[in-house]
Design an enzyme around this catalytic site. Structure first.
Site, PDB file in Angstrom:
ATOM      1  N   GLU A  75       7.464  -0.410  -8.253  1.00  0.00           N
ATOM      2  CA  GLU A  75       7.418   1.035  -8.483  1.00  0.00           C
ATOM      3  C   GLU A  75       7.284   1.161  -9.993  1.00  0.00           C
ATOM      4  N   ARG A  79       2.958   5.661 -28.103  1.00  0.00           N
ATOM      5  CA  ARG A  79       2.741   4.535 -27.193  1.00  0.00           C
ATOM      6  C   ARG A  79       1.662   3.634 -27.798  1.00  0.00           C
ATOM      7  N   TYR A 105      13.567   3.157 -14.224  1.00  0.00           N
ATOM      8  CA  TYR A 105      12.437   2.220 -14.104  1.00  0.00           C
ATOM      9  C   TYR A 105      12.637   1.023 -15.017  1.00  0.00           C
ATOM     10  N   LEU A 163       0.838  -1.203   0.000  1.00  0.00           N
ATOM     11  CA  LEU A 163       0.000   0.000   0.000  1.00  0.00           C
ATOM     12  C   LEU A 163       0.870   1.249   0.000  1.00  0.00           C
ATOM     13  N   ALA A 196      15.299  -0.049 -16.501  1.00  0.00           N
ATOM     14  CA  ALA A 196      16.498  -0.824 -16.158  1.00  0.00           C
ATOM     15  C   ALA A 196      16.205  -1.755 -14.983  1.00  0.00           C
ATOM     16  N   SER A 197      15.396  -1.276 -14.030  1.00  0.00           N
ATOM     17  CA  SER A 197      15.074  -2.138 -12.876  1.00  0.00           C
ATOM     18  C   SER A 197      14.170  -3.293 -13.296  1.00  0.00           C
ATOM     19  N   LYS A 198      13.251  -3.039 -14.239  1.00  0.00           N
ATOM     20  CA  LYS A 198      12.375  -4.127 -14.711  1.00  0.00           C
ATOM     21  C   LYS A 198      13.184  -5.108 -15.573  1.00  0.00           C
ATOM     22  N   THR A 256       7.269  -5.257 -18.566  1.00  0.00           N
ATOM     23  CA  THR A 256       6.913  -4.141 -19.432  1.00  0.00           C
ATOM     24  C   THR A 256       7.653  -4.183 -20.762  1.00  0.00           C
ATOM     25  N   ASP A 257       7.075  -3.551 -21.776  1.00  0.00           N
ATOM     26  CA  ASP A 257       7.773  -3.453 -23.071  1.00  0.00           C
ATOM     27  C   ASP A 257       8.929  -2.454 -23.003  1.00  0.00           C
ATOM     28  N   GLU A 258       8.977  -1.637 -21.927  1.00  0.00           N
ATOM     29  CA  GLU A 258      10.035  -0.614 -21.849  1.00  0.00           C
ATOM     30  C   GLU A 258      11.423  -1.227 -21.725  1.00  0.00           C
ATOM     31  N   ASN A 278       1.569   0.017 -22.840  1.00  0.00           N
ATOM     32  CA  ASN A 278       0.852   0.933 -21.929  1.00  0.00           C
ATOM     33  C   ASN A 278      -0.595   0.514 -21.703  1.00  0.00           C
ATOM     34  N   ASN A 279      -0.971   0.407 -20.447  1.00  0.00           N
ATOM     35  CA  ASN A 279      -2.357   0.083 -20.086  1.00  0.00           C
ATOM     36  C   ASN A 279      -3.141   1.361 -19.796  1.00  0.00           C
ATOM     37  N   HIS A 290      13.493  10.527 -22.875  1.00  0.00           N
ATOM     38  CA  HIS A 290      12.130  10.118 -23.278  1.00  0.00           C
ATOM     39  C   HIS A 290      12.156   9.155 -24.481  1.00  0.00           C
TER      40      HIS A 290
HETATM   41  P1  NAD Z   1       0.848   0.598  -9.805  1.00  0.00           P
HETATM   42  O1  NAD Z   1       1.932   1.563  -9.464  1.00  0.00           O
HETATM   43  O2  NAD Z   1      -0.518   1.102 -10.085  1.00  0.00           O
HETATM   44  O3  NAD Z   1       0.703  -0.474  -8.621  1.00  0.00           O
HETATM   45  C1  NAD Z   1       1.812  -1.064  -8.005  1.00  0.00           C
HETATM   46  C2  NAD Z   1       1.327  -1.788  -6.758  1.00  0.00           C
HETATM   47  O4  NAD Z   1       2.470  -2.407  -6.138  1.00  0.00           O
HETATM   48  C3  NAD Z   1       0.705  -0.864  -5.698  1.00  0.00           C
HETATM   49  O5  NAD Z   1      -0.466  -1.422  -5.167  1.00  0.00           O
HETATM   50  C4  NAD Z   1       1.790  -0.748  -4.633  1.00  0.00           C
HETATM   51  O6  NAD Z   1       1.273  -0.527  -3.325  1.00  0.00           O
HETATM   52  C5  NAD Z   1       2.457  -2.122  -4.731  1.00  0.00           C
HETATM   53  N1  NAD Z   1       3.854  -2.081  -4.262  1.00  0.00           N
HETATM   54  C6  NAD Z   1       4.816  -1.193  -4.593  1.00  0.00           C
HETATM   55  N2  NAD Z   1       5.954  -1.454  -3.918  1.00  0.00           N
HETATM   56  C7  NAD Z   1       5.707  -2.550  -3.155  1.00  0.00           C
HETATM   57  C8  NAD Z   1       6.487  -3.305  -2.246  1.00  0.00           C
HETATM   58  N3  NAD Z   1       7.752  -2.977  -1.962  1.00  0.00           N
HETATM   59  N4  NAD Z   1       5.921  -4.388  -1.640  1.00  0.00           N
HETATM   60  C9  NAD Z   1       4.633  -4.729  -1.906  1.00  0.00           C
HETATM   61  N5  NAD Z   1       3.832  -4.023  -2.733  1.00  0.00           N
HETATM   62  C10 NAD Z   1       4.366  -2.953  -3.355  1.00  0.00           C
HETATM   63  O7  NAD Z   1       1.424  -0.260 -11.004  1.00  0.00           O
HETATM   64  P2  NAD Z   1       0.674  -0.840 -12.295  1.00  0.00           P
HETATM   65  O8  NAD Z   1       0.626   0.185 -13.330  1.00  0.00           O
HETATM   66  O9  NAD Z   1      -0.560  -1.525 -11.858  1.00  0.00           O
HETATM   67  O10 NAD Z   1       1.758  -1.947 -12.757  1.00  0.00           O
HETATM   68  C11 NAD Z   1       1.726  -3.254 -12.212  1.00  0.00           C
HETATM   69  C12 NAD Z   1       2.846  -4.070 -12.830  1.00  0.00           C
HETATM   70  O11 NAD Z   1       2.676  -4.139 -14.242  1.00  0.00           O
HETATM   71  C13 NAD Z   1       4.240  -3.480 -12.610  1.00  0.00           C
HETATM   72  O12 NAD Z   1       5.130  -4.537 -12.387  1.00  0.00           O
HETATM   73  C14 NAD Z   1       4.548  -2.762 -13.919  1.00  0.00           C
HETATM   74  O13 NAD Z   1       5.945  -2.734 -14.145  1.00  0.00           O
HETATM   75  C15 NAD Z   1       3.836  -3.655 -14.907  1.00  0.00           C
HETATM   76  N6  NAD Z   1       3.367  -2.986 -16.131  1.00  0.00           N
HETATM   77  C16 NAD Z   1       2.620  -1.844 -16.071  1.00  0.00           C
HETATM   78  C17 NAD Z   1       2.128  -1.278 -17.248  1.00  0.00           C
HETATM   79  C18 NAD Z   1       1.259  -0.038 -17.248  1.00  0.00           C
HETATM   80  O14 NAD Z   1       0.945   0.488 -18.306  1.00  0.00           O
HETATM   81  N7  NAD Z   1       0.831   0.466 -16.106  1.00  0.00           N
HETATM   82  C19 NAD Z   1       2.423  -1.876 -18.475  1.00  0.00           C
HETATM   83  C20 NAD Z   1       3.218  -3.032 -18.494  1.00  0.00           C
HETATM   84  C21 NAD Z   1       3.665  -3.596 -17.312  1.00  0.00           C
HETATM   85  O1  DAU Z   2       4.945   0.758 -21.795  1.00  0.00           O
HETATM   86  C1  DAU Z   2       4.577   0.244 -20.553  1.00  0.00           C
HETATM   87  C2  DAU Z   2       4.787   1.291 -19.480  1.00  0.00           C
HETATM   88  O2  DAU Z   2       3.779   2.276 -19.675  1.00  0.00           O
HETATM   89  C3  DAU Z   2       4.740   0.723 -18.072  1.00  0.00           C
HETATM   90  O3  DAU Z   2       5.801  -0.169 -17.882  1.00  0.00           O
HETATM   91  C4  DAU Z   2       4.835   1.848 -17.034  1.00  0.00           C
HETATM   92  O4  DAU Z   2       4.675   1.307 -15.725  1.00  0.00           O
HETATM   93  C5  DAU Z   2       3.716   2.836 -17.310  1.00  0.00           C
HETATM   94  O5  DAU Z   2       3.832   3.929 -16.415  1.00  0.00           O
HETATM   95  C6  DAU Z   2       3.779   3.341 -18.746  1.00  0.00           C
HETATM   96  O6  DAU Z   2       4.959   4.163 -18.951  1.00  0.00           O
HETATM   97  P1  DAU Z   2       4.921   5.537 -19.786  1.00  0.00           P
HETATM   98  O7  DAU Z   2       6.037   6.380 -19.343  1.00  0.00           O
HETATM   99  O8  DAU Z   2       4.791   5.263 -21.236  1.00  0.00           O
HETATM  100  O9  DAU Z   2       3.485   6.110 -19.269  1.00  0.00           O
HETATM  101  P2  DAU Z   2       3.028   7.590 -18.848  1.00  0.00           P
HETATM  102  O10 DAU Z   2       1.546   7.561 -18.678  1.00  0.00           O
HETATM  103  O11 DAU Z   2       3.854   8.141 -17.745  1.00  0.00           O
HETATM  104  O12 DAU Z   2       3.361   8.434 -20.160  1.00  0.00           O
HETATM  105  C7  DAU Z   2       2.781   8.119 -21.408  1.00  0.00           C
HETATM  106  C8  DAU Z   2       3.361   9.070 -22.443  1.00  0.00           C
HETATM  107  O13 DAU Z   2       2.883  10.398 -22.153  1.00  0.00           O
HETATM  108  C9  DAU Z   2       4.878   9.169 -22.407  1.00  0.00           C
HETATM  109  O14 DAU Z   2       5.357   9.382 -23.735  1.00  0.00           O
HETATM  110  C10 DAU Z   2       5.158  10.420 -21.561  1.00  0.00           C
HETATM  111  C11 DAU Z   2       3.956  11.309 -21.883  1.00  0.00           C
HETATM  112  N1  DAU Z   2       3.503  12.206 -20.793  1.00  0.00           N
HETATM  113  C12 DAU Z   2       3.300  11.676 -19.570  1.00  0.00           C
HETATM  114  C13 DAU Z   2       2.870  12.460 -18.523  1.00  0.00           C
HETATM  115  C14 DAU Z   2       2.665  11.884 -17.142  1.00  0.00           C
HETATM  116  C15 DAU Z   2       3.256  13.543 -21.066  1.00  0.00           C
HETATM  117  O15 DAU Z   2       3.418  14.012 -22.211  1.00  0.00           O
HETATM  118  N2  DAU Z   2       2.819  14.321 -20.039  1.00  0.00           N
HETATM  119  C16 DAU Z   2       2.640  13.854 -18.771  1.00  0.00           C
HETATM  120  O16 DAU Z   2       2.254  14.657 -17.868  1.00  0.00           O
END
Ligand code: NAD
Ligand code: DAU
Length: 352
Positions: free
Chosen positions: A87, A221, A157, A38, A159-161, A132-134, A186-187, A291
């Protein structure tokens, strides 16, 4: 798979909450444990609708804490893991990378070690890492990410994934741990924390605040509806080949500016504004450091081998998403109060 005592990490976050909901409702015979620290991004309201289900239990805990993770495995006899806790925000990783190293790398190591210590290699267990695709870096104009694309992460981010993906594969190769990895684009959808582009823009448009677009808005994206991602995770968990990687994507590329223009026009209609009014809020701001220009996923392996396909057209999914945020004001006020205000001001300056 024999027994199904399933540990889902990060199930109070955006994608995790959709995955937990799907598994709890679809598989009443499984026992689902949701381990989540949380953090600012985790929110139990995201899964309030299933909190009393008989096959579900929430555990508040930090995956960075080795003893917490090992106790969960031992006490609960975990059979399988779907690991989403992370994260997840690129901009925060640029400001403060250490939390990403701790949770995404050390946290994943702790889960892998606990699985290795608790499971016999040939016992039908599965460790599923949601990635992630990143990790593949940035694309030029025409190509797409394949499962064989070499890793080239650009942000702390990603690099850690990438590091956690490598560790998962190393535990498969070295210790015979049964693993599967998916790398998704991106979701978007309900319950996404508004530090991310789409919910941030929806909130700002609603409140007549500027919409910050990094650089010229030309970055691309590939957007996937979050419930389609949850379905893909269900498919891969049950039918994926051990040791394999699957790319997941929407085949749905948008420049950021194109996406925001579409969103503005949907919001004009929903809010009864004149055509073009919301788009006047668009504001080009300083670009994100490092970026990535373009992401695009080739998910033909998942589609042809496991039969998964995205179900929603983007326009339809985006409208559904806007409807959810407009109907859930309280959720948005809850998550944007407190520490988020400070974050927003530091990132974008004081809002007007
Ligand atoms: P999010 O940031 O919305 O949620 C992350 C969750 O992990 C949170 O509930 C947080 O409390 C929990 N968390 C964080 N650090 C923790 C710790 N040390 N111990 C236990 N719980 C912890 O993330 P999301 O967007 O739902 O992404 C979920 C996963 O999917 C991630 O691994 C992310 O890399 C991957 N992913 C996300 C996207 C995207 O577009 N959001 C796309 C591809 C992959
Ligand atoms: O591709 C999968 C990834 O998508 C996941 O692994 C990450 O967890 C998730 O956060 C997401 O990463 P992005 O960096 O692509 O998502 P974000 O929504 O932060 O940004 C989407 C695009 O929009 C990116 O090109 C940056 C741009 N952006 C983002 C923000 C927050 C802006 O132009 N303005 C903004 O304020």
């Amino acid at each position: 798979m024999k027994d199904k005592r399933l540990l889902i990490t990060g199930g109070a976050g955006f994608i995790g909450s959709h995955v937990v909901r799907l598994f709890v409702n679809k598989y009443p015979e499984y026992q689902i444990y949701n381990l989540d620290k949380l953090t600012y991004a985790g929110n139990l309201e995201n899964i309030a609708d299933i909190q009393d289900a008989g096959n579900y239990e929430f555990i508040k805990g930090d995956i960075v804490d080795r003893s917490t993770v090992s106790t969960v495995f031992k006490d609960l006899n975990i059979d399988h893991v779907i690991h989403l806790a992370a994260e997840s925000h690129v901009d925060r990783s640029i400001e403060d990378p250490m939390a990403f190293i701790e949770t995404n790398i050390i946290g994943t190591m702790n889960l892998l070690d606990a699985a290795r210590e608790s499971w016999n290699a040939d016992d039908g267990h599965l460790f599923y890492h949601v990635s992630t695709d990143e990790v593949y870096g940035s694309l030029g104009k025409d190509d797409k990410f394949l499962e064989s694309t070499p890793y080239d992460p650009q942000s702390p981010y990603s690099a850690s994934k990438a590091s956690s993906d490598h560790l998962v594969r190393a535990y498969h190769n070295t210790y015979g741990l049964s693993v599967v990895i998916s790398n998704c684009s991106n979701n978007y959808g309900s319950h996404q924390f508004p530090e991310k582009l789409i919910p941030l823009a929806i909130n700002n448009i609603k409140n007549q605040q500027k919409i910050p677009i990094y650089g010229k808005g030309e970055n691309i994206r590939d957007w996937l509806f979050v419930e389609d991602h949850a379905e893909a995770i269900d498919t891969i968990f049950h039918n994926g080949q051990k040791g394999e990687t699957y790319n997941v994507g929407g085949n749905n590329e948008w420049t950021n500016i194109g996406l925001i223009q579409l969103l503005c026009s949907i919001m004009d209609t929903k809010l009864g504004r004149k055509d073009g009014e919301s788009a006047e809020l668009i504001s080009f701001v300083k670009d994100r450091a490092g970026h990535d220009l373009r992401y695009a996923i080739d998910s033909s392996k998942l589609q042809s081998q496991l039969g998964w396909n995205p179900s929603l057209k983007f326009e339809e999914g985006l409208e559904k998403t806007v409807d959810w945020y407009l109907a859930n004001d309280e959720w948005m006020s809850g998550v944007t109060s407190g520490s988020y205000k400070k974050y927003y001001e530091k990132q974008y300056g004081a809002s007007e």
